[in-house]
Scaffold this motif. Structure first.
Motif, PDB file in Angstrom:
ATOM      1  N   VAL A 173      -6.903  14.240  -4.192  1.00 55.82           N
ATOM      2  CA  VAL A 173      -7.914  13.207  -4.410  1.00 55.82           C
ATOM      3  C   VAL A 173      -8.543  12.826  -3.081  1.00 55.82           C
ATOM      4  CG1 VAL A 173      -6.935  12.218  -6.485  1.00 55.82           C
ATOM      5  CG2 VAL A 173      -6.147  11.426  -4.284  1.00 55.82           C
ATOM      6  N   VAL A 174      -9.609  12.125  -3.211  1.00 52.33           N
ATOM      7  CA  VAL A 174     -10.466  11.770  -2.086  1.00 52.33           C
ATOM      8  C   VAL A 174     -10.699  10.260  -2.211  1.00 52.33           C
ATOM      9  CG1 VAL A 174     -12.948  11.944  -1.681  1.00 52.33           C
ATOM     10  CG2 VAL A 174     -11.580  13.954  -1.600  1.00 52.33           C
ATOM     11  N   PRO A 175     -10.926   9.532  -1.120  1.00 57.16           N
ATOM     12  CA  PRO A 175     -11.103   8.087  -1.266  1.00 57.16           C
ATOM     13  C   PRO A 175     -12.205   7.730  -2.248  1.00 57.16           C
ATOM     14  CG  PRO A 175     -10.958   8.608   1.037  1.00 57.16           C
ATOM     15  CD  PRO A 175     -10.892   9.909   0.304  1.00 57.16           C
ATOM     16  N   GLY A 176     -11.923   6.817  -3.124  1.00 57.94           N
ATOM     17  CA  GLY A 176     -12.899   6.414  -4.114  1.00 57.94           C
ATOM     18  C   GLY A 176     -12.664   7.022  -5.469  1.00 57.94           C
ATOM     19  N   ASP A 177     -11.847   8.073  -5.547  1.00 57.09           N
ATOM     20  CA  ASP A 177     -11.587   8.684  -6.847  1.00 57.09           C
ATOM     21  C   ASP A 177     -10.751   7.754  -7.711  1.00 57.09           C
ATOM     22  OD1 ASP A 177     -11.156  12.208  -6.004  1.00 57.09           O
ATOM     23  OD2 ASP A 177     -12.910  10.902  -6.115  1.00 57.09           O
ATOM     24  N   ARG A 178     -11.077   7.747  -8.996  1.00 54.31           N
ATOM     25  CA  ARG A 178     -10.278   6.963  -9.917  1.00 54.31           C
ATOM     26  C   ARG A 178      -9.030   7.746 -10.270  1.00 54.31           C
ATOM     27  NH1 ARG A 178     -12.996   6.068 -15.453  1.00 54.31           N
ATOM     28  NH2 ARG A 178     -12.253   8.180 -15.734  1.00 54.31           N
ATOM     29  N   LEU A 179      -7.873   7.093 -10.231  1.00 58.57           N
ATOM     30  CA  LEU A 179      -6.628   7.792 -10.531  1.00 58.57           C
ATOM     31  C   LEU A 179      -6.212   7.572 -11.973  1.00 58.57           C
ATOM     32  CD1 LEU A 179      -4.673   6.943  -7.296  1.00 58.57           C
ATOM     33  CD2 LEU A 179      -5.753   9.086  -7.881  1.00 58.57           C
ATOM     34  N   THR A 180      -6.172   6.326 -12.382  1.00 60.55           N
ATOM     35  CA  THR A 180      -5.736   6.058 -13.740  1.00 60.55           C
ATOM     36  C   THR A 180      -6.211   4.686 -14.133  1.00 60.55           C
ATOM     37  OG1 THR A 180      -3.874   5.838 -15.222  1.00 60.55           O
ATOM     38  CG2 THR A 180      -3.559   5.063 -12.988  1.00 60.55           C
ATOM     39  N   ARG A 181      -6.322   4.476 -15.454  1.00 58.08           N
ATOM     40  CA  ARG A 181      -6.622   3.138 -15.937  1.00 58.08           C
ATOM     41  C   ARG A 181      -5.415   2.523 -16.599  1.00 58.08           C
ATOM     42  NH1 ARG A 181     -12.512   3.462 -18.463  1.00 58.08           N
ATOM     43  NH2 ARG A 181     -13.607   3.223 -16.499  1.00 58.08           N
ATOM     44  N   SER A 182      -4.383   3.326 -16.721  1.00 54.11           N
ATOM     45  CA  SER A 182      -3.242   2.861 -17.481  1.00 54.11           C
ATOM     46  C   SER A 182      -2.491   1.814 -16.686  1.00 54.11           C
ATOM     47  CB  SER A 182      -2.350   4.053 -17.776  1.00 54.11           C
ATOM     48  OG  SER A 182      -1.117   3.636 -18.219  1.00 54.11           O
ATOM     49  N   ARG A 183      -2.030   0.797 -17.357  1.00 59.45           N
ATOM     50  CA  ARG A 183      -1.380  -0.294 -16.656  1.00 59.45           C
ATOM     51  C   ARG A 183       0.074  -0.026 -16.362  1.00 59.45           C
ATOM     52  NH1 ARG A 183      -3.972  -5.840 -16.621  1.00 59.45           N
ATOM     53  NH2 ARG A 183      -6.045  -5.339 -17.345  1.00 59.45           N
ATOM     54  N   GLU A 184       0.580   1.112 -16.786  1.00 56.78           N
ATOM     55  CA  GLU A 184       2.010   1.284 -16.614  1.00 56.78           C
ATOM     56  C   GLU A 184       2.395   1.715 -15.209  1.00 56.78           C
ATOM     57  OE1 GLU A 184       1.870   5.429 -18.996  1.00 56.78           O
ATOM     58  OE2 GLU A 184       3.782   4.852 -18.100  1.00 56.78           O
ATOM     59  N   PHE A 185       1.407   2.039 -14.362  1.00 52.87           N
ATOM     60  CA  PHE A 185       1.731   2.541 -13.040  1.00 52.87           C
ATOM     61  C   PHE A 185       1.709   1.427 -12.017  1.00 52.87           C
ATOM     62  CE2 PHE A 185       2.167   6.884 -13.852  1.00 52.87           C
ATOM     63  CZ  PHE A 185       1.277   7.203 -14.853  1.00 52.87           C
ATOM     64  N   ILE A 186       2.646   1.516 -11.105  1.00 53.54           N
ATOM     65  CA  ILE A 186       2.689   0.577  -9.999  1.00 53.54           C
ATOM     66  C   ILE A 186       1.935   1.209  -8.839  1.00 53.54           C
ATOM     67  CG2 ILE A 186       4.215  -0.742  -8.509  1.00 53.54           C
ATOM     68  CD1 ILE A 186       6.448  -0.060 -10.448  1.00 53.54           C
ATOM     69  N   PRO A 187       1.028   0.470  -8.206  1.00 57.07           N
ATOM     70  CA  PRO A 187       0.290   1.063  -7.093  1.00 57.07           C
ATOM     71  C   PRO A 187       1.188   1.251  -5.871  1.00 57.07           C
ATOM     72  CG  PRO A 187      -0.610  -1.088  -7.718  1.00 57.07           C
ATOM     73  CD  PRO A 187       0.570  -0.864  -8.553  1.00 57.07           C
ATOM     74  N   GLY A 188       1.172   2.430  -5.308  1.00 52.94           N
ATOM     75  CA  GLY A 188       1.965   2.692  -4.107  1.00 52.94           C
ATOM     76  C   GLY A 188       1.058   2.839  -2.898  1.00 52.94           C
ATOM     77  N   HIS A 189       1.532   3.590  -1.946  1.00 53.91           N
ATOM     78  CA  HIS A 189       0.744   3.781  -0.736  1.00 53.91           C
ATOM     79  C   HIS A 189      -0.498   4.606  -1.036  1.00 53.91           C
ATOM     80  CE1 HIS A 189      -0.255   4.743   3.359  1.00 53.91           C
ATOM     81  NE2 HIS A 189      -0.352   5.993   3.004  1.00 53.91           N
ATOM     82  N   GLY A 190      -1.590   4.225  -0.404  1.00 58.64           N
ATOM     83  CA  GLY A 190      -2.791   5.044  -0.551  1.00 58.64           C
ATOM     84  C   GLY A 190      -3.570   4.782  -1.813  1.00 58.64           C
ATOM     85  N   THR A 191      -3.183   3.771  -2.566  1.00 57.41           N
ATOM     86  CA  THR A 191      -3.949   3.443  -3.769  1.00 57.41           C
ATOM     87  C   THR A 191      -4.421   2.006  -3.651  1.00 57.41           C
ATOM     88  OG1 THR A 191      -1.987   2.689  -4.924  1.00 57.41           O
ATOM     89  CG2 THR A 191      -2.620   4.973  -5.237  1.00 57.41           C
ATOM     90  N   LEU A 192      -5.425   1.711  -4.425  1.00 59.40           N
ATOM     91  CA  LEU A 192      -5.850   0.328  -4.474  1.00 59.40           C
ATOM     92  C   LEU A 192      -6.336   0.022  -5.870  1.00 59.40           C
ATOM     93  CD1 LEU A 192      -9.215   0.619  -4.360  1.00 59.40           C
ATOM     94  CD2 LEU A 192      -8.753   0.829  -1.974  1.00 59.40           C
ATOM     95  N   ARG A 193      -6.264  -1.246  -6.182  1.00 57.00           N
ATOM     96  CA  ARG A 193      -6.743  -1.682  -7.489  1.00 57.00           C
ATOM     97  C   ARG A 193      -8.178  -2.125  -7.348  1.00 57.00           C
ATOM     98  NH1 ARG A 193      -2.500  -5.730 -10.305  1.00 57.00           N
ATOM     99  NH2 ARG A 193      -0.649  -4.471  -9.913  1.00 57.00           N
TER     100      ARG A 193
END
Lengths: 271, 372
Positions: free
Chosen positions: B48-68
């Motif tokens: 992935v590249v900055p700005g890419d959407r990873l998931t919309r599912s609420r079951e994931f906890i954001p870790g390093h390198g992700t943002l909400r």
């Protein structure tokens, strides 16, 4: 004016290399170098500069820009900065310079940054700082050095693209990729044209540079250089024209990163 | 008279004017080891590249390198973007098969990537690990650093991290001491222990809230490093292992700091308070080991005792000066990489292929799953 003591100023009266004829060539201007189609394409490279955290190199037509990122590192301790708010976020400092041989129009450029370069540095700083997650790096400083190796038009937008590539290469957290495009309009004309990197734009045109973050659908920065009085609707028409090239550049930058990032996992340890 | 030297472009029908060529981009000039030639394929999944959407599912906890970020369903940011929202969704993110999720609610948010790298899922934690980033430091890491400043009751050390690391006076093992309080005298004598510019090997005691490291040398292994050379390599190349102090058979001690600073020096004799100046023979061995570490780093070969020793074996007979030439570096690195690969294939993991990305804290090899 501060003296630049580290440079050898003996070459101030040297000759312009472009005036030297090559064997078998007629002294052609540099704009005939690349074909028309290639003028509108970007060419990306990264990790060229040693000893930097990240670096990028972008060619757009004949315009060539090289960026390197240093940091995050210890902030500069100054008596003037207050300890509280200043240190809750990283400071981004941008240095922008045209190489002495870079400009097609202006001849030899001085070693010390002049006003256009300072304005460009300030534009880059205002554009890129909001796209970085600076609050994740308290008490740090990030330095971004931009060197324009050849300026054949659209140089500021190419510098934005290159700086974004260098920041991504450095592994700094960003909200989105920032890409930029420039449209220009000669004095008296009515249509805005996309500026390309072949040196065909004359000095006396108005130009609008727009930096755009595609996934967020937000404008990161806009610089208007007007050679004649401009109406607001003309500026917004220019922005509208800039949007599509920004998106295309975003796609090609993204594709370039997706192609070269898997090889990064060479740093994945064996076993 | 030409003042500038430039490489003129090769004969190419597309480029017939002067153009500036950067050294290293020529295909005929071998600069780096190409792992694809050795049969290693790097999968393009889940990059992935900055700005890419990873998931919309609420079951994931954001870790390093992700943002909400909130999904902006109704707001337009600039007036010219008004008409284009329709076309936006299909060019936005990698996996488009998440559009069958529930429609945008008020306050819906999604996870997006903030760095460029590979995404990992461990149970419910979703993170993106970049290819290279600044050394962050973990408790227990062995690091090599250089003293920058002697402050009141502590030393400030450059450990290749974002901020300077701190080594407290109470964190060093002074010769001839048991656990005693440090006195005024000790404080004044700090420079006798470690002065500005000294290299020191230490262990990370803790990581402060702002990310700076606190080191300690309360072990006989750690302490000031004497004669030798420092090599700086990308921290991601140092493989985590049980010990980072290696005494190579050629009489060279190698310390592989997790922060990317590696030190090679002649193995000190027993209990010599003042080490004698190393002999030229010792020094050339140190130079050879240093060249081996450098050539492995330049070619992105992981660094650990086995790989450095194999490089040393291959390079044993060449003169040391030859080892700084890129083609020779490539040759040696290639041989080492081949040997390492054949060693690994013998113990291949089930589910085969690919390299497990060893982050040291999250993943322990194996295939990577895409995010859904």
């Amino acid at each position: 004016m501060p003296l630049d003591r580290y440079r050898n100023t003996a070459l101030v009266d040297g000759i312009d290399v472009r005036a030297l004829p090559l064997a078998g060539d007629s002294p052609a201007p540099a704009s005939q170098g690349k074909q028309q189609q290639q003028q509108q394409q970007h060419w990306f490279q990264r990790r060229l500069v040693q000893d930097t955290v990240g670096s990028g190199y972008v060619e757009f037509g004949d315009t060539k820009v090289l960026c390197s990122v240093h940091g995050p590192m210890e902030p500069k301790r100054s008596v003037l900065t207050d300890a509280g708010a200043e240190q809750s976020r990283a400071q981004l400092q941008v240095y922008y310079k045209l190489a002495p041989f870079a400009s097609h129009q202006a001849g030899r450029v001085s070693y010390l940054p002049d006003e256009t370069e300072r304005r460009a540095a300030s534009f880059l700083q205002d554009t890129l700082a909001p796209s970085l997650r600076l609050d994740r790096l308290p008490k740090s400083r990030i330095e971004l050095h931009c060197l324009v190796l050849e300026d054949a038009g659209c140089c500021l937008a190419t510098a934005v693209n290159c700086a974004c590539l260098a920041l991504v290469d450095a592994g700094l957290e960003m909200y989105d990729l920032v890409t930029a495009a420039t449209v220009c309009r000669p004095v008296g004309a009515t249509d805005w044209q996309l500026e390309v990197g072949d040196g065909s734009n004359s000095g006396g045109s108005s130009s609008v540079t727009l930096a755009y973050m595609r996934s967020l659908r937000q404008v990161a920065g806009m610089l208007v250089e007007a050679a004649e009085p401009l109406q607001p609707r003309e500026v917004s028409a220019a922005c509208r024209i800039c949007e599509d090239p920004c998106k295309m550049t975003h796609s090609s930058l993204r594709q370039f990163l997706l192609d070269c990032l898997p090889a990064d996992d060479r740093t994945a340890k064996i076993a | 008279k030409k003042h500038l030297t430039m490489q003129s472009a090769p004969d190419d029908e597309e480029l017939d004017s002067l153009s500036i060529r950067l050294v290293g981009l020529d295909e005929n000039y071998p600069v780096r080891l190409n792992w694809n030639d050795l049969g290693v394929q790097f999968s393009k999944q889940s990059i992935v590249v900055p700005g890419d959407r990873l998931t919309r599912s609420r079951e994931f906890i954001p870790g390093h390198g992700t943002l909400r970020r909130t999904v902006e369903a109704g707001s337009g940011n600039a007036s010219f973007a008004a008409g284009r929202r329709q076309k936006q969704n299909d060019d936005n993110a990698e996996d488009n098969d998440e559009d069958d999720e529930d429609e945008d609610e008020e306050g819906a948010w999604e996870l997006a990537a903030s760095v460029a790298g590979r995404q990992h899922v461990v149970n419910k934690l979703l993170c993106v690990l970049p290819g290279r980033s600044r050394y962050a430091g973990e408790i227990g890491d062995v690091v090599v650093g250089r003293v920058q400043e002697v402050a009141s009751r502590r030393w400030r050390i450059d450990a290749n991290a974002r901020l300077q690391a701190t080594l407290h006076l109470s964190g060093v093992l002074l010769p001839g001491e048991d656990l005693r309080r440090k006195s005024e005298e000790d404080e004044r004598a700090m420079r006798a222990v470690l002065a500005e510019g000294d290299l020191v090997s230490a262990e990370v005691q803790s990581v402060q809230a702002d990310g700076s490291l606190v080191l300690h040398t309360r072990n006989a292994r750690y302490g000031r490093l004497g004669q030798g050379t420092l090599v700086r390599v990308p921290p991601a190349l140092i493989k985590r292992s049980k010990t980072h102090f290696h005494s190579l058979p050629c009489g060279v001690t190698l310390v592989l700091g997790m922060n990317g600073y590696c030190w090679c020096g002649p193995t000190p004799g027993q209990s010599d308070v003042r080490e004698p100046l190393a002999s030229p023979a010792d020094r050339s061995e140190v130079a050879r080991v240093r060249a081996c570490v450098r050539l492995l780093a330049v070619n992105h070969v992981p660094l650990y005792d086995t790989s450095v020793m194999q490089a040393y074996e291959v390079a044993r007979e060449s003169p040391v000066a030859l080892l700084s030439r890129p083609d020779e570096q490539l040759r040696v690195a290639r041989l080492v990489a081949e040997q390492l690969l054949t060693a690994e294939v013998g113990e291949a993991q089930p589910g085969g292929g690919g390299f497990g990305l060893h982050s040291g804290d999250l993943i322990s090899g194996g295939a990577l799953s895409a995010v859904h």
